[in-house]
Design a protein around this motif. Structure first.
Motif, PDB file in Angstrom:
ATOM      1  N   GLU A  71       0.818  -1.208   0.000  1.00 32.50           N
ATOM      2  CA  GLU A  71       0.000   0.000   0.000  1.00 32.50           C
ATOM      3  C   GLU A  71       0.853   1.260   0.000  1.00 32.50           C
ATOM      4  O   GLU A  71       0.402   2.323  -0.441  1.00 32.50           O
ATOM      5  CB  GLU A  71      -0.920   0.016   1.222  1.00 32.50           C
ATOM      6  CG  GLU A  71      -1.911  -1.144   1.262  1.00 32.50           C
ATOM      7  CD  GLU A  71      -2.653  -1.210   2.582  1.00 32.50           C
ATOM      8  OE1 GLU A  71      -2.201  -0.547   3.545  1.00 32.50           O
ATOM      9  OE2 GLU A  71      -3.671  -1.911   2.662  1.00 32.50           O
ATOM     10  N   LEU A  72       2.088   1.151   0.494  1.00 34.56           N
ATOM     11  CA  LEU A  72       2.914   2.350   0.656  1.00 34.56           C
ATOM     12  C   LEU A  72       3.166   3.048  -0.673  1.00 34.56           C
ATOM     13  O   LEU A  72       3.139   4.286  -0.749  1.00 34.56           O
ATOM     14  CB  LEU A  72       4.241   1.979   1.321  1.00 34.56           C
ATOM     15  CG  LEU A  72       5.138   3.163   1.709  1.00 34.56           C
ATOM     16  CD1 LEU A  72       4.501   3.951   2.851  1.00 34.56           C
ATOM     17  CD2 LEU A  72       6.530   2.688   2.094  1.00 34.56           C
ATOM     18  N   VAL A  73       3.391   2.273  -1.738  1.00 32.67           N
ATOM     19  CA  VAL A  73       3.722   2.877  -3.031  1.00 32.67           C
ATOM     20  C   VAL A  73       2.518   3.555  -3.663  1.00 32.67           C
ATOM     21  O   VAL A  73       2.665   4.277  -4.659  1.00 32.67           O
ATOM     22  CB  VAL A  73       4.293   1.821  -4.000  1.00 32.67           C
ATOM     23  CG1 VAL A  73       5.614   1.272  -3.476  1.00 32.67           C
ATOM     24  CG2 VAL A  73       3.307   0.680  -4.212  1.00 32.67           C
ATOM     25  N   ARG A  74       1.319   3.331  -3.130  1.00 32.75           N
ATOM     26  CA  ARG A  74       0.125   3.959  -3.669  1.00 32.75           C
ATOM     27  C   ARG A  74      -0.334   5.153  -2.843  1.00 32.75           C
ATOM     28  O   ARG A  74      -1.317   5.793  -3.190  1.00 32.75           O
ATOM     29  CB  ARG A  74      -1.025   2.942  -3.744  1.00 32.75           C
ATOM     30  CG  ARG A  74      -0.698   1.680  -4.530  1.00 32.75           C
ATOM     31  CD  ARG A  74      -0.443   1.970  -6.005  1.00 32.75           C
ATOM     32  NE  ARG A  74      -0.219   0.734  -6.764  1.00 32.75           N
ATOM     33  CZ  ARG A  74       0.918   0.437  -7.366  1.00 32.75           C
ATOM     34  NH1 ARG A  74       1.936   1.277  -7.297  1.00 32.75           N
ATOM     35  NH2 ARG A  74       1.054  -0.695  -8.044  1.00 32.75           N
ATOM     36  N   GLN A  75       0.379   5.470  -1.745  1.00 32.25           N
ATOM     37  CA  GLN A  75      -0.063   6.560  -0.885  1.00 32.25           C
ATOM     38  C   GLN A  75       1.030   7.531  -0.495  1.00 32.25           C
ATOM     39  O   GLN A  75       0.736   8.580   0.072  1.00 32.25           O
ATOM     40  CB  GLN A  75      -0.727   5.993   0.385  1.00 32.25           C
ATOM     41  CG  GLN A  75       0.184   5.185   1.273  1.00 32.25           C
ATOM     42  CD  GLN A  75      -0.582   4.406   2.339  1.00 32.25           C
ATOM     43  OE1 GLN A  75      -1.661   3.878   2.081  1.00 32.25           O
ATOM     44  NE2 GLN A  75      -0.049   4.359   3.547  1.00 32.25           N
ATOM     45  N   ARG A  76       2.288   7.232  -0.793  1.00 31.75           N
ATOM     46  CA  ARG A  76       3.352   8.198  -0.528  1.00 31.75           C
ATOM     47  C   ARG A  76       3.392   9.207  -1.667  1.00 31.75           C
ATOM     48  O   ARG A  76       3.617   8.844  -2.835  1.00 31.75           O
ATOM     49  CB  ARG A  76       4.706   7.499  -0.423  1.00 31.75           C
ATOM     50  CG  ARG A  76       4.953   6.729   0.835  1.00 31.75           C
ATOM     51  CD  ARG A  76       5.772   7.464   1.833  1.00 31.75           C
ATOM     52  NE  ARG A  76       7.006   8.019   1.329  1.00 31.75           N
ATOM     53  CZ  ARG A  76       8.078   8.231   2.089  1.00 31.75           C
ATOM     54  NH1 ARG A  76       8.055   7.890   3.374  1.00 31.75           N
ATOM     55  NH2 ARG A  76       9.157   8.785   1.598  1.00 31.75           N
ATOM     56  N   PRO A  77       3.199  10.499  -1.399  1.00 34.00           N
ATOM     57  CA  PRO A  77       3.204  11.487  -2.487  1.00 34.00           C
ATOM     58  C   PRO A  77       4.493  11.514  -3.288  1.00 34.00           C
ATOM     59  O   PRO A  77       4.467  11.723  -4.500  1.00 34.00           O
ATOM     60  CB  PRO A  77       2.964  12.814  -1.755  1.00 34.00           C
ATOM     61  CG  PRO A  77       2.211  12.439  -0.527  1.00 34.00           C
ATOM     62  CD  PRO A  77       2.792  11.115  -0.115  1.00 34.00           C
TER      63      PRO A  77
END
Length: 511
Positions: free
Chosen positions: A310-316
């Motif tokens: 999920e991190l790669v889809r929510q870190r700007p």
């Protein structure tokens, strides 16, 4: 499908008579196929790393417990949109709200976003015909000699009323790739605005925590100075009476060291206040930040922990790198389309007359309609090299994206281990403070019983306040590393309502 994939074939056994209609049918089919194709690769967002944790040893469940409380991680839980409210400070919540409403950097990023969105809307105009109207009124003299005819020239008026229609036939998708590039630029600016929002909220919370910690250390150090002054006065009196003269210099040195520690702490507290003013869009002279006491802050106990996928889809910052990657992909298509023919359909209609009233006459009309095509034949290899440069630009963007992911995962891993170490350090500082407290109570009891002198009491008091200062530093560090975890996980912007991120509307990423 790309333009380079489209091919047409003709049956080998077709005779000359059959080839003509068959060729026309194949040409028409090819044009229809090509109309749905675009030069260059179709962008596919990179897959998330196939790992189940951020660091070796798997996902954590709980940090080491300290006297101020343990922190439990909940893998898979989303970060709240207003995560700073978990610290339980109304003053902090109000300050963050003021900063979001007035911060110049955030407003600049949002203006850049709106600019890129307008450019994207303008780019979509290429898919529609361009229609223009014109009117001219000129007085001119014509010379028949320019037409190879003898005779005198004439002087006359010429009025022209016209309309033109032009439409680009985007057969090889160059225009579509251009619009795709504009969309990628808009995505980049959107995620840049989200990054500015995330950085702003993190900086405000960190500055408030740091200022609260500095102010608490100042108060403890000032109390320590008072005790050391009392201790020095007693030691000087004892030295005058001929007892323990060597202790005077040591106590004086400790006192000077404690006094020297106060100005840097005040400077740091002032710098934090000035930073908060700047972050809130105010001049330091016209704004005073709200006072947050570190003793009143609540340590967030239940910490959400996004899954690695999920991190790669929510870190700007990762989403910024992804948008630049799509932009580089679209640039390949733009460069490739420039190597193919371009087609246009143009038409015009108008009327000429020597008088305005004559524009309605039947013989005043003129018009033209027809397609046009242009084919690049030789440009010294520039078109081929431009495409290769675009390919290399894509490779660079891919490596930049990969590095952004690596940095993000390393940052989360650092914060997770830091929270464990912070809990251990705070536990040790709590134990040191408790030991100093008990030692002070014991010395005070012995002093009341007449077993020790008052100098021993002041010495124990000094040790207690030094332990308190160390404990305050460890506590502030734990609060700040908790803040760093929320920031490292993306700040929870995707959990906010559409209007909550001050004009930056959440949007699902590209699939």
């Amino acid at each position: 499908m790309t333009a380079m994939d489209a091919q047409t074939t003709m049956p080998a056994d077709a005779g000359p008579g059959a080839q003509r209609p068959a060729g026309r049918a194949c040409l028409a089919a090819a044009l229809l196929v090509l109309a749905g194709c675009a030069a260059g690769p179709d962008f596919r967002r990179p897959a998330a790393p196939a790992v189940g944790s951020y660091a070796a040893g798997g996902m954590p469940t709980a940090a080491v417990a300290a006297r101020h409380g343990s922190q439990t991680f909940h893998p898979g839980d989303a970060v709240p949109a207003n995560w700073w409210r978990m610290f339980g400070s109304a003053e902090m919540d109000a300050t963050v709200g003021q900063a979001i409403a007035n911060n110049a950097t955030l407003q600049s990023a949002q203006a850049s976003l709106r600019q890129s969105q307008e450019n994207l809307r303008a780019g979509h105009g290429v898919f529609y015909p361009s229609v223009d109207a014109g009117f001219s009124a000129v007085r001119q003299r014509a010379s028949p000699l320019r037409l190879g005819v003898g005779g005198a020239g004439g002087l006359f008026n010429l009025f022209t009323l016209s309309a033109t229609v032009s439409y680009a036939l985007d057969v090889f998708g160059g225009e579509r790739r251009t619009v795709e590039a504009l969309a990628a630029q808009a995505d980049y600016q959107r995620h840049a605005a989200l990054a500015a929002y995330l950085t702003l909220t993190g900086n405000v919370v960190n500055a408030l925590i740091a200022r609260a910690g500095y102010q608490a250390q100042i108060r403890a150090t000032e109390t320590l100075v008072l005790r050391q002054k009392e201790q020095l006065a007693i030691a000087q009196a004892q030295a005058s009476a001929g007892a323990v003269p060597a202790s005077v210099l040591g106590i004086a040195s400790q006192l000077a060291s404690s006094q020297a520690a106060i100005p840097p702490l005040r400077q740091k507290a002032d710098q934090a206040a000035h930073l908060l003013a700047s972050l809130s869009g105010k001049l330091p002279a016209e704004w005073q930040p709200a006072t947050v006491e570190i003793e009143t802050l609540v340590l967030p106990r239940d910490l959400p922990l996004s899954l690695p996928s999920e991190l790669v889809r929510q870190r700007p910052d990762i989403l910024e790198a992804e948008a630049l990657l799509q932009l580089a992909s679209a640039n390949i298509g733009i460069a490739a389309a420039a190597m193919f023919p371009s087609f246009r359909l143009d038409g015009s209609y108008g009327r000429n007359s020597n008088t305005v009233g004559g524009l309605g006459a039947g013989d005043a009309a003129f018009w033209q309609l027809g397609p046009s095509a242009s084919m690049p034949l030789f440009h010294g290899g520039s078109l081929l090299h431009r495409r290769q440069a675009a390919v290399e630009g894509y490779r660079k963007s891919m490596e930049d994206y990969r590095q952004a992911v690596l940095d993000a995962f390393a940052q989360v891993a650092d914060v997770l281990t830091a929270l464990g170490h912070d809990a251990q350090a705070l536990q040790a500082q709590d134990e040191a403070l408790e030991s100093a407290r008990r030692a002070l109570e014991l010395v005070q009891a012995n002093f009341q019983a007449g077993l020790v002198n008052y100098l021993d009491v002041l010495t124990a008091d000094t040790q207690f306040y030094r332990a308190q200062i160390g404990q305050l530093q460890a506590l502030a560090q734990r609060y700040q590393d908790t803040t760093a975890l929320f920031i490292a996980l993306g700040g929870g912007w995707q959990s906010a309502p559409a209007h909550a991120v001050s004009g930056v509307e959440p949007k699902e990423g590209r699939e």
